[in-house]
Design a protein around this motif. Sequence first.
Motif, PDB file in Angstrom:
ATOM      1  N   SER A   1      98.954  26.026  42.868  1.00  0.00           N
ATOM      2  CA  SER A   1      99.234  24.609  43.011  1.00  0.00           C
ATOM      3  C   SER A   1     100.622  24.387  43.597  1.00  0.00           C
ATOM      4  O   SER A   1     101.380  25.322  43.820  1.00  0.00           O
ATOM      5  CB  SER A   1      99.108  23.905  41.657  1.00  0.00           C
ATOM      6  OG  SER A   1      99.140  22.500  41.826  1.00  0.00           O
TER       7      SER A   1
ATOM      8  N   ARG B   1     103.936  25.968  57.506  1.00  0.00           N
ATOM      9  CA  ARG B   1     103.602  27.316  57.041  1.00  0.00           C
ATOM     10  C   ARG B   1     104.633  28.291  57.563  1.00  0.00           C
ATOM     11  O   ARG B   1     104.782  28.454  58.777  1.00  0.00           O
ATOM     12  CB  ARG B   1     102.201  27.723  57.513  1.00  0.00           C
ATOM     13  CG  ARG B   1     101.761  29.066  56.921  1.00  0.00           C
ATOM     14  CD  ARG B   1     100.261  29.258  57.004  1.00  0.00           C
ATOM     15  NE  ARG B   1      99.515  28.219  56.312  1.00  0.00           N
ATOM     16  CZ  ARG B   1      99.360  28.139  55.000  1.00  0.00           C
ATOM     17  NH1 ARG B   1      99.915  29.049  54.210  1.00  0.00           N
ATOM     18  NH2 ARG B   1      98.648  27.161  54.470  1.00  0.00           N
TER      19      ARG B   1
ATOM     20  N   PHE C   1      97.603  11.055  38.787  1.00  0.00           N
ATOM     21  CA  PHE C   1      97.166  11.035  40.184  1.00  0.00           C
ATOM     22  C   PHE C   1      96.084  12.092  40.414  1.00  0.00           C
ATOM     23  O   PHE C   1      96.099  13.154  39.803  1.00  0.00           O
ATOM     24  CB  PHE C   1      98.327  11.366  41.125  1.00  0.00           C
ATOM     25  CG  PHE C   1      99.482  10.417  41.061  1.00  0.00           C
ATOM     26  CD1 PHE C   1     100.394  10.482  40.020  1.00  0.00           C
ATOM     27  CD2 PHE C   1      99.665   9.465  42.042  1.00  0.00           C
ATOM     28  CE1 PHE C   1     101.470   9.613  39.963  1.00  0.00           C
ATOM     29  CE2 PHE C   1     100.740   8.601  41.999  1.00  0.00           C
ATOM     30  CZ  PHE C   1     101.642   8.670  40.962  1.00  0.00           C
TER      31      PHE C   1
ATOM     32  N   TYR D   1      94.516  14.147  43.803  1.00  0.00           N
ATOM     33  CA  TYR D   1      94.679  14.435  45.223  1.00  0.00           C
ATOM     34  C   TYR D   1      93.583  15.382  45.672  1.00  0.00           C
ATOM     35  O   TYR D   1      93.104  16.216  44.915  1.00  0.00           O
ATOM     36  CB  TYR D   1      96.037  15.095  45.502  1.00  0.00           C
ATOM     37  CG  TYR D   1      97.210  14.159  45.432  1.00  0.00           C
ATOM     38  CD1 TYR D   1      97.829  13.884  44.226  1.00  0.00           C
ATOM     39  CD2 TYR D   1      97.680  13.535  46.571  1.00  0.00           C
ATOM     40  CE1 TYR D   1      98.893  13.015  44.153  1.00  0.00           C
ATOM     41  CE2 TYR D   1      98.756  12.663  46.518  1.00  0.00           C
ATOM     42  CZ  TYR D   1      99.354  12.406  45.306  1.00  0.00           C
ATOM     43  OH  TYR D   1     100.406  11.541  45.246  1.00  0.00           O
TER      44      TYR D   1
ATOM     45  N   GLN E   1      92.822  18.340  48.518  1.00  0.00           N
ATOM     46  CA  GLN E   1      93.511  19.235  49.436  1.00  0.00           C
ATOM     47  C   GLN E   1      92.527  20.199  50.073  1.00  0.00           C
ATOM     48  O   GLN E   1      91.918  21.034  49.391  1.00  0.00           O
ATOM     49  CB  GLN E   1      94.619  20.020  48.720  1.00  0.00           C
ATOM     50  CG  GLN E   1      95.459  20.870  49.676  1.00  0.00           C
ATOM     51  CD  GLN E   1      96.586  21.614  48.982  1.00  0.00           C
ATOM     52  OE1 GLN E   1      96.503  21.914  47.802  1.00  0.00           O
ATOM     53  NE2 GLN E   1      97.650  21.895  49.719  1.00  0.00           N
TER      54      GLN E   1
ATOM     55  N   GLY F   1      94.672  24.936  53.773  1.00  0.00           N
ATOM     56  CA  GLY F   1      95.641  24.953  54.860  1.00  0.00           C
ATOM     57  C   GLY F   1      96.235  23.601  55.194  1.00  0.00           C
ATOM     58  O   GLY F   1      97.001  23.495  56.161  1.00  0.00           O
ATOM     59  N   GLU F   2      95.885  22.590  54.411  1.00  0.00           N
ATOM     60  CA  GLU F   2      96.413  21.254  54.684  1.00  0.00           C
ATOM     61  C   GLU F   2      97.172  20.721  53.476  1.00  0.00           C
ATOM     62  O   GLU F   2      97.029  21.224  52.366  1.00  0.00           O
ATOM     63  CB  GLU F   2      95.268  20.298  55.032  1.00  0.00           C
ATOM     64  CG  GLU F   2      94.491  20.707  56.276  1.00  0.00           C
ATOM     65  CD  GLU F   2      93.356  19.726  56.587  1.00  0.00           C
ATOM     66  OE1 GLU F   2      92.510  20.070  57.428  1.00  0.00           O
ATOM     67  OE2 GLU F   2      93.319  18.649  55.980  1.00  0.00           O
ATOM     68  N   ALA F   3      97.961  19.687  53.707  1.00  0.00           N
ATOM     69  CA  ALA F   3      98.676  19.046  52.606  1.00  0.00           C
ATOM     70  C   ALA F   3      97.710  18.179  51.792  1.00  0.00           C
ATOM     71  O   ALA F   3      96.649  17.787  52.284  1.00  0.00           O
ATOM     72  CB  ALA F   3      99.810  18.196  53.162  1.00  0.00           C
ATOM     73  N   PRO F   4      98.044  17.889  50.549  1.00  0.00           N
ATOM     74  CA  PRO F   4      97.191  17.027  49.731  1.00  0.00           C
ATOM     75  C   PRO F   4      97.126  15.610  50.280  1.00  0.00           C
ATOM     76  O   PRO F   4      98.068  15.120  50.896  1.00  0.00           O
ATOM     77  CB  PRO F   4      97.889  17.029  48.373  1.00  0.00           C
ATOM     78  CG  PRO F   4      98.802  18.201  48.386  1.00  0.00           C
ATOM     79  CD  PRO F   4      99.208  18.376  49.810  1.00  0.00           C
TER      80      PRO F   4
ATOM     81  N   PHE G   1      96.137  11.603  48.982  1.00  0.00           N
ATOM     82  CA  PHE G   1      96.019  10.774  47.786  1.00  0.00           C
ATOM     83  C   PHE G   1      94.594  10.243  47.621  1.00  0.00           C
ATOM     84  O   PHE G   1      93.975   9.765  48.566  1.00  0.00           O
ATOM     85  CB  PHE G   1      96.999   9.612  47.918  1.00  0.00           C
ATOM     86  CG  PHE G   1      96.883   8.562  46.850  1.00  0.00           C
ATOM     87  CD1 PHE G   1      96.185   7.391  47.098  1.00  0.00           C
ATOM     88  CD2 PHE G   1      97.475   8.735  45.619  1.00  0.00           C
ATOM     89  CE1 PHE G   1      96.082   6.415  46.126  1.00  0.00           C
ATOM     90  CE2 PHE G   1      97.385   7.770  44.639  1.00  0.00           C
ATOM     91  CZ  PHE G   1      96.689   6.591  44.896  1.00  0.00           C
TER      92      PHE G   1
ATOM     93  N   LEU H   1      93.398  18.172  42.967  1.00  0.00           N
ATOM     94  CA  LEU H   1      94.590  18.382  42.146  1.00  0.00           C
ATOM     95  C   LEU H   1      94.820  17.181  41.246  1.00  0.00           C
ATOM     96  O   LEU H   1      94.815  16.038  41.707  1.00  0.00           O
ATOM     97  CB  LEU H   1      95.816  18.588  43.036  1.00  0.00           C
ATOM     98  CG  LEU H   1      95.730  19.690  44.087  1.00  0.00           C
ATOM     99  CD1 LEU H   1      96.962  19.657  44.978  1.00  0.00           C
ATOM    100  CD2 LEU H   1      95.608  21.040  43.430  1.00  0.00           C
TER     101      LEU H   1
ATOM    102  N   TRP I   1     101.985  19.180  38.101  1.00  0.00           N
ATOM    103  CA  TRP I   1     100.738  19.437  38.810  1.00  0.00           C
ATOM    104  C   TRP I   1      99.833  20.402  38.057  1.00  0.00           C
ATOM    105  O   TRP I   1     100.291  21.385  37.483  1.00  0.00           O
ATOM    106  CB  TRP I   1     101.037  20.041  40.185  1.00  0.00           C
ATOM    107  CG  TRP I   1     101.709  19.101  41.117  1.00  0.00           C
ATOM    108  CD1 TRP I   1     103.041  18.869  41.244  1.00  0.00           C
ATOM    109  CD2 TRP I   1     101.068  18.242  42.059  1.00  0.00           C
ATOM    110  NE1 TRP I   1     103.265  17.916  42.202  1.00  0.00           N
ATOM    111  CE2 TRP I   1     102.080  17.518  42.724  1.00  0.00           C
ATOM    112  CE3 TRP I   1      99.730  18.018  42.413  1.00  0.00           C
ATOM    113  CZ2 TRP I   1     101.799  16.579  43.717  1.00  0.00           C
ATOM    114  CZ3 TRP I   1      99.448  17.089  43.409  1.00  0.00           C
ATOM    115  CH2 TRP I   1     100.484  16.379  44.042  1.00  0.00           C
ATOM    116  N   GLY I   2      98.537  20.111  38.103  1.00  0.00           N
ATOM    117  CA  GLY I   2      97.558  21.080  37.665  1.00  0.00           C
ATOM    118  C   GLY I   2      97.369  22.113  38.763  1.00  0.00           C
ATOM    119  O   GLY I   2      97.826  21.935  39.889  1.00  0.00           O
ATOM    120  N   ALA I   3      96.676  23.182  38.435  1.00  0.00           N
ATOM    121  CA  ALA I   3      96.465  24.271  39.394  1.00  0.00           C
ATOM    122  C   ALA I   3      95.400  23.937  40.427  1.00  0.00           C
ATOM    123  O   ALA I   3      95.261  24.642  41.426  1.00  0.00           O
ATOM    124  CB  ALA I   3      96.106  25.549  38.661  1.00  0.00           C
ATOM    125  N   GLY I   4      94.660  22.856  40.183  1.00  0.00           N
ATOM    126  CA  GLY I   4      93.637  22.466  41.141  1.00  0.00           C
ATOM    127  C   GLY I   4      92.268  23.005  40.793  1.00  0.00           C
ATOM    128  O   GLY I   4      92.143  24.073  40.181  1.00  0.00           O
TER     129      GLY I   4
END
Lengths: 117, 109
Positions: A43, A113, B33, B35, B37, B40-43, B45, B87, B99-102
């Motif tokens: 995470s 990255r 919240f 999210y 994800q 390879g990309e950002a989270p 909302f 997430l 944050w949780g680990a997802g």
Amino acid sequence: GAVVSQHPSWVICKSGTSVKIECRSLDFQATTMFWYRQFPKQSLMLMATSNEGSKATYEQGVEKDKFLINHASLTLSTLTVTSAHPEDSSFYICSTSLERGGDNEQFFGPGTRLTVL
Amino acid sequence: GQNIDQPTEMTATEGAIVQINCTYQTSGFNGLFWYQQHAGEAPTFLSYNVLDGLEEKGRFSSFLSRSKGYSYLLLKELQMKDSASYLCAVRDSNYQLIWGAGTKLIIKP
């Protein structure tokens, strides 16, 4: 929606060099920006909180002399990874929060990255 | 210490409904919240809950029970593009996001 950009989107560098990552808020002023690091299959980990015009607040275990943060304007924060090593290879993401319409959203940049050889 | 728990991985079928749970123990609470994800990309909302109850946004709904330290994200009419990590994050009394680990959601045809 609010847009946050990051540059570069990816970078490969040699061990020992320094890398600068830029984070910009494109359509609003961000007094506070957050820098995260995410290793594969893990995470997000908050590294530091970047405050415009003042020193950044670093999380425990994050070396402030290695990860230099500058937030010189309301639209730009930079993270410089100094003397990068292979273990610094990761996905670096910036974000900022915006109170809007009763919701408090956090907007993320697309991420950078970093691969250190 | 502060802790966010969510399942590591879930599998569901296209067109079905899936519920992703999140339990939390934090120093104070100033909102939760969700999210999405993609690899390879950002989270991005999805939702924000600060009061108890259900918030619905199209195919996605999020529920919060502050007394139980519990939330869930409900995804309806699943599509293949919903395959992603989800997430859960809680803002604590210092207004920091924990944050949780997802949860990796795998959608099968």
